[in-house]
Design an enzyme around this catalytic site. Structure first.
Site, short mmCIF file in Angstrom:
data_model
loop_
_atom_site.label_atom_id
_atom_site.label_comp_id
_atom_site.label_asym_id
_atom_site.label_seq_id
_atom_site.Cartn_x
_atom_site.Cartn_y
_atom_site.Cartn_z
N HIS A 1 0.83 -1.22 0.00
CA HIS A 1 0.00 0.00 0.00
C HIS A 1 0.86 1.26 0.00
CE1 HIS A 1 -3.56 -2.48 0.92
NE2 HIS A 1 -2.75 -3.12 1.76
N SER B 1 16.53 18.50 -17.49
CA SER B 1 15.71 19.71 -17.51
C SER B 1 16.35 20.76 -18.39
CB SER B 1 15.55 20.27 -16.09
OG SER B 1 14.88 21.52 -16.10
N LYS C 1 19.74 18.53 -13.01
CA LYS C 1 18.66 17.57 -12.80
C LYS C 1 18.81 16.41 -13.79
CE LYS C 1 13.67 17.49 -11.99
NZ LYS C 1 13.30 16.30 -12.74
N GLU D 1 10.99 5.81 -17.98
CA GLU D 1 9.82 6.50 -18.50
C GLU D 1 9.53 6.11 -19.94
OE1 GLU D 1 10.78 10.57 -17.67
OE2 GLU D 1 10.30 10.37 -15.54
#
Length: 469
Positions: free
Chosen positions: A188, A315, A321, A328
């Site tokens: 969970h 980025s 970053k 992805e």
């Protein structure tokens, strides 16, 4: 007749202008004239179609149904198609007639014109006829689903299954390399009992291996080709033994194990085998999705349990970053494969009477899914898992997990263990420290009870990886 950049050809509907340099002919030109999507049929399908036409020409020539010179020229031209030499000549849109007749005629015309050239004749004549010679004993209605299945089997066993097998091996290697390190389990999305990193990777390997087994079975179902059924599955104009001989020639030439179906009517009015393969790829996509989604969460600043290879800046505005780009990309592949499976399932419902009329879109989506999954599995392995390492200092050290109090329940009861767990969470203290204060248990016994490695339930050494299959 040739005039400048064009030649004039005839088909059953009359005269058609065809580009003078084109190997295709009148029927292809008609179909290409109203193409609108910019998406042509997959190259893998074109190559499979070339294999079928080459094998058919060889079988016809051996049986005396084609003159030897014509049979030989067709076979040679079709092999060029199978080898990708004429991919640019296949200009018909995916979104075409539902039987894919336009693509079948595209192949017939390219092969006929190229065969004519090999015989010293000009393009656009009838020295080698696209219907009478190249398409002899065939119909789009049996050839095209056969070509889709042949392409799916070929790409599946040459690209997809090996890519998944290599991914399984890499996951087993990670399991062995990181067996001794323990992390928080999570249910969970909340901290739960400890688990070894090795157990995580071993479980992922088992998931992928199971997906691969299901895919192998689905690919096997596509090996029974509808070839020989011709127009409506009854075999009109196909000589006895023709389809079986063509399948044997394909097996001999390519090593791809295909055979003639025993259920021609069923094989042409429904594309159940391809639909099952698409659905199984959708299931495999959920397996990959789970794997990479866990990896990107574990590598995130929320947990910092894993460190993924840095492949590119993340980025355009924020310096330094770095994002989990491979994860992805694989997630998007999984979404596309799921969508493709839905399209194929709907397309399979469009079999009216003796023919399915969405063969081209089934071909596009099934073959795209095979290539996407194969590419995703390979890139995940090479660009992500090969350089993956465990984080040096995770945000939540496993020794501070309040759920370790679960191990105390058999000794002090559920309620007393729950009180320790809640205090540990609220006061940011370890269960071990609080158990020493709140129980009468021996310190050494507590240390042994609350050892995260023991609580993982796994052996101290990784079990042997299963043999590659």
């Amino acid at each position: 007749m040739t005039t400048g950049d064009w030649r004039i050809e005839r088909d059953p509907l009359g005269e058609v202008r065809v580009a003078a340099t084109a190997l295709y002919g009148a029927q292809t030109a008609r179909a290409a004239a109203w193409s609108f999507s910019g998406q042509v049929m997959p190259a893998a399908l074109v190559h499979a179609l070339g294999r079928i036409k080459a094998a058919a020409a060889r079988v016809h020539g051996a049986a005396g149904r084609l003159p030897p010179a014509i049979a030989s020229a067709i076979e040679r031209a079709a092999r060029e198609v199978a080898d990708g030499a004429h991919d640019g000549e296949f200009v018909v849109d995916v979104f075409q007639t539902g039987s894919a007749t336009s693509t079948n005629m595209n192949a017939n015309e390219v092969i006929a014109n190229r065969a004519a050239e090999l015989l010293g004749a000009a393009r656009g004549g009838n020295v080698v006829h696209p219907n009478d010679h190249v398409n002899l004993a065939q119909s789009s209605n049996d050839v095209m689903p056969s070509a889709v299945q042949l392409a799916a089997v070929t790409r599946g066993e040459q690209r997809l299954l090996p890519a998944l097998a290599a991914l399984v091996e890499r996951l087993h290697a990670l399991a062995g390399a990181h067996w001794s390190r323990v992390r928080d389990g999570r249910t969970h999305l909340m901290r739960a009992m400890p688990i070894r990193f090795g157990q995580q990777f071993r479980g992922a390997a088992q998931h992928v291996a199971a997906a691969r087994r299901r895919l192998a079975a689905a690919i096997d179902e596509c090996r029974a080709l509808p070839l020989g059924g011709t127009a409506v599955g009854t075999g009109v104009n196909a000589p006895p033994g023709f389809a079986a001989a063509v399948c044997a020639a394909i097996r001999s030439e390519s090593g791809v194990a295909v055979h003639e179906t025993e259920e021609h009517l069923a094989a042409q009015d429904c594309l159940d085998g391809l639909t099952a393969l698409a659905a199984t790829m959708g299931t495999a996509a959920t397996t990959l999705y789970k794997l990479v989604n866990d990896l990107r969460w574990q590598a995130s600043t929320a947990f910092e349990e894993l460190v993924l290879p840095e492949l590119q800046p993340g980025s355009s505005q924020m310096p330094g970053k770095v994002n989990p780009v491979v994860c992805e990309a694989v997630l998007m592949v999984c979404a596309q494969v799921q969508g493709n499976a839905g399209v194929v399932a709907f397309a399979n419902s469009q079999g009216q009477f003796e023919l399915n009329t969405m063969i081209p879109v089934v071909a596009r989506n099934v073959l795209e899914s095979i290539d996407l999954l194969a590419g995703a599995a390979t890139t995940l392995r090479e660009r992500c898992l090969d350089g993956l390492r465990l984080g040096d200092a995770p945000r939540q050290p496993v020794g501070g997990n309040p759920m370790l109090a679960t191990a105390l329940a058999p000794e002090i009861g559920y309620d007393a263990a729950a009180a320790i767990a809640r205090r540990a969470a609220h006061e940011h203290r370890s269960v071990l420290e609080l158990a020493r204060e709140m129980t009468g248990l021996d310190a050494a016994h507590l240390q042994q009870l609350l050892d995260p490695a023991r609580l993982s339930g796994g052996p101290e050494q990784p079990p042997p990886s299963p043999p590659r299959r």
